[in-house]
Write a protein that holds these residues in place. Structure first.
Motif, short mmCIF file in Angstrom:
data_model
loop_
_atom_site.label_atom_id
_atom_site.label_comp_id
_atom_site.label_asym_id
_atom_site.label_seq_id
_atom_site.Cartn_x
_atom_site.Cartn_y
_atom_site.Cartn_z
N ASP A 1 0.82 -1.21 0.00
CA ASP A 1 0.00 0.00 0.00
C ASP A 1 0.86 1.26 0.00
OD1 ASP A 1 1.02 -0.49 2.46
OD2 ASP A 1 -0.75 0.14 3.58
N LEU A 2 2.02 1.17 0.66
CA LEU A 2 2.93 2.32 0.66
C LEU A 2 3.53 2.54 -0.72
CD1 LEU A 2 4.15 4.51 2.41
CD2 LEU A 2 5.98 2.92 3.04
N VAL A 3 3.83 1.44 -1.42
CA VAL A 3 4.35 1.55 -2.78
C VAL A 3 3.32 2.21 -3.70
CG1 VAL A 3 5.14 0.25 -4.79
CG2 VAL A 3 5.92 -0.40 -2.50
N ASP A 4 2.04 1.81 -3.55
CA ASP A 4 0.98 2.42 -4.36
C ASP A 4 0.85 3.91 -4.05
OD1 ASP A 4 0.52 -0.06 -5.46
OD2 ASP A 4 -1.13 -0.55 -4.09
N SER A 5 0.93 4.26 -2.78
CA SER A 5 0.85 5.67 -2.41
C SER A 5 2.01 6.46 -2.99
CB SER A 5 0.84 5.81 -0.88
OG SER A 5 -0.28 5.16 -0.31
N MET A 6 3.19 5.86 -2.97
CA MET A 6 4.36 6.53 -3.55
C MET A 6 4.20 6.71 -5.05
SD MET A 6 7.33 4.54 -1.41
CE MET A 6 8.64 5.18 -2.44
N ALA A 7 3.60 5.71 -5.71
CA ALA A 7 3.37 5.84 -7.16
C ALA A 7 2.39 6.97 -7.46
CB ALA A 7 2.85 4.52 -7.71
N ARG A 8 1.31 7.06 -6.66
CA ARG A 8 0.35 8.16 -6.87
C ARG A 8 0.99 9.51 -6.58
NH1 ARG A 8 -3.06 4.43 -4.19
NH2 ARG A 8 -2.83 5.60 -2.25
N GLN A 9 1.81 9.55 -5.54
CA GLN A 9 2.50 10.80 -5.21
C GLN A 9 3.45 11.22 -6.33
OE1 GLN A 9 4.83 10.53 -1.66
NE2 GLN A 9 5.51 12.66 -1.73
N MET A 10 4.17 10.24 -6.88
CA MET A 10 5.10 10.53 -7.97
C MET A 10 4.34 11.05 -9.19
SD MET A 10 7.78 7.97 -9.86
CE MET A 10 6.44 6.92 -10.39
N LYS A 11 3.19 10.41 -9.50
CA LYS A 11 2.39 10.85 -10.64
C LYS A 11 1.86 12.27 -10.42
CE LYS A 11 -1.51 9.46 -13.56
NZ LYS A 11 -2.16 10.78 -13.50
N ALA A 12 1.38 12.54 -9.18
CA ALA A 12 0.88 13.88 -8.88
C ALA A 12 2.00 14.92 -8.99
CB ALA A 12 0.27 13.90 -7.48
N GLU A 13 3.19 14.53 -8.55
CA GLU A 13 4.32 15.46 -8.63
C GLU A 13 4.70 15.75 -10.07
OE1 GLU A 13 7.14 18.02 -7.10
OE2 GLU A 13 5.57 16.92 -6.02
N ARG A 14 4.67 14.72 -10.90
CA ARG A 14 4.99 14.93 -12.31
C ARG A 14 3.92 15.77 -13.00
NH1 ARG A 14 7.39 9.03 -14.30
NH2 ARG A 14 9.33 9.13 -13.08
N ASP A 15 2.63 15.52 -12.65
CA ASP A 15 1.57 16.35 -13.20
C ASP A 15 1.73 17.80 -12.77
OD1 ASP A 15 0.51 14.11 -14.39
OD2 ASP A 15 -0.99 13.76 -12.82
N LYS A 16 2.13 17.99 -11.53
CA LYS A 16 2.34 19.35 -11.02
C LYS A 16 3.47 20.03 -11.79
CE LYS A 16 3.97 21.76 -6.89
NZ LYS A 16 4.43 21.59 -5.48
N ARG A 17 4.58 19.31 -11.99
CA ARG A 17 5.69 19.90 -12.74
C ARG A 17 5.28 20.22 -14.17
NH1 ARG A 17 9.05 16.00 -10.02
NH2 ARG A 17 9.08 14.70 -11.88
N ALA A 18 4.47 19.33 -14.78
CA ALA A 18 4.00 19.59 -16.14
C ALA A 18 3.12 20.83 -16.19
CB ALA A 18 3.24 18.37 -16.68
N SER A 19 2.23 20.98 -15.20
CA SER A 19 1.37 22.17 -15.16
C SER A 19 2.19 23.43 -14.96
CB SER A 19 0.34 22.01 -14.03
OG SER A 19 -0.48 20.89 -14.23
N ILE A 20 3.20 23.33 -14.10
CA ILE A 20 4.06 24.50 -13.86
C ILE A 20 4.81 24.88 -15.12
CG2 ILE A 20 6.11 25.28 -12.60
CD1 ILE A 20 5.11 23.69 -10.20
#
Length: 301
Positions: free
Chosen positions: A145-164
């Protein structure tokens, strides 16, 4: 004695010396071989264990330890169960070092973890005559479950960088567009200023020309030049008629418009001036304080 091993010698149960590889002689009945110590570098597997990180994440960690015995007597008599002691010491320090770090640091700083473990464990086993040459962390396994959370966090971070990055691109485009419009307005203003300067210069030169023409005309009138007067009056008359004809809301034109009438008008004006100044430019005759304008058939009118 085989190469790579050292044997300890005991006399009546007390350590008396160390046998090195090759031919060695001991006293029977009195001396006996105590511990047989492997002097080559050896590797120990560190079993998997749970480690709780600084941010309360639980991970499974295992590793390997490389060590070499430098002093056979100390390795044999300073610690009981050398390999078990080294393994336990390594596992304890893994929990200590890794428990003081966040999960992100744990996953990204393996070299730092290995270096800290090596310094701590090597210092601890020094009294045993052992040198720790290397400690390596093999696996760090967070829960699923922690690995899945890290994957979602990584995806959100990449989406954030793309938006920026997209917003930065749009902002840069707007800045460049505004700068271009600013430069265009500056160039347009400079063009208007240059055109106004040119217009003012043209009007100034036109005024100078008109002033010079008026001065010349004044000189001509003063000298009694009838032809100059005729030209000046005719020019003004024709210009006035042209302005009347070109006016957008002019519906009625003043007459005469025939060329003969125009020439007659100019000739009449010239005749008046001629009679005013005389044929030779002399002052006109006066009758009762009033200048005589003209005469017909020799009789003054």
């Amino acid at each position: 004695m085989p190469q790579g091993f050292n044997y300890t010698v005991e006399r009546f149960g007390r350590y008396t010396g160390t046998l090195s590889p090759g031919l060695n002689v001991i006293v029977p009945l009195f001396d006996k071989v105590g511990a047989k110590i492997n002097m080559m570098e050896q590797v120990l597997d560190v079993p998997s264990q749970e480690v709780i990180t600084k941010d309360n994440a639980t991970v499974m960690v295992n590793g390997v330890t490389f060590y070499q015995v430098l002093d056979a007597a100390r390795a044999a008599y300073e610690v009981a169960g050398l390999q078990r002691a080294i393994t336990a010491l390594t596992m304890t320090n893994i929990r200590t070092v890794m428990g003081s770090m966040d999960l992100d640091e744990l996953l990204s700083n393996r070299d730092e973890i290995n270096g800290r473990l090596l310094r701590v464990v090597d210092h601890a086993v020094d009294p045993w005559g052992v040198k720790i040459t290397r400690i390596e962390i093999k696996d760090i396994d967070p829960p699923r479950d922690l690995v899945d959370s890290m994957a979602r966090q990584m995806k959100a971070e990449r989406d954030k960088r793309a938006s920026i990055l997209e917003a930065e691109g749009m902002r840069q485009a707007e800045v460049l567009k505004a700068d271009g419009e600013k430069q265009a307005q500056i160039l347009e203003a400079e063009g208007r200023r240059e055109a106004a300067f040119r217009d003012a210069e043209a009007r100034e030169r036109l005024a100078e020309a008109e002033a010079k023409a008026t001065s010349l005309m004044s000189d001509a009138i003063a000298s009694g030049d009838v032809q100059a007067i005729n030209y000046f009056v005719a020019e003004k008359y024709v210009k006035a008629l042209g302005q009347l004809a070109a006016s957008p809301n002019q519906k009625v034109l003043m007459l005469p418009l025939e060329a003969a009438s125009l020439m007659g008008t100019v000739a009449g004006i010239g005749e008046i001036v001629r009679e005013t100044f005389g044929e030779d430019g002399a002052k006109p005759a006066r009758r009762g304080g009033v200048p005589v304008v003209g005469s017909r058939g020799g009789d003054g009118q």
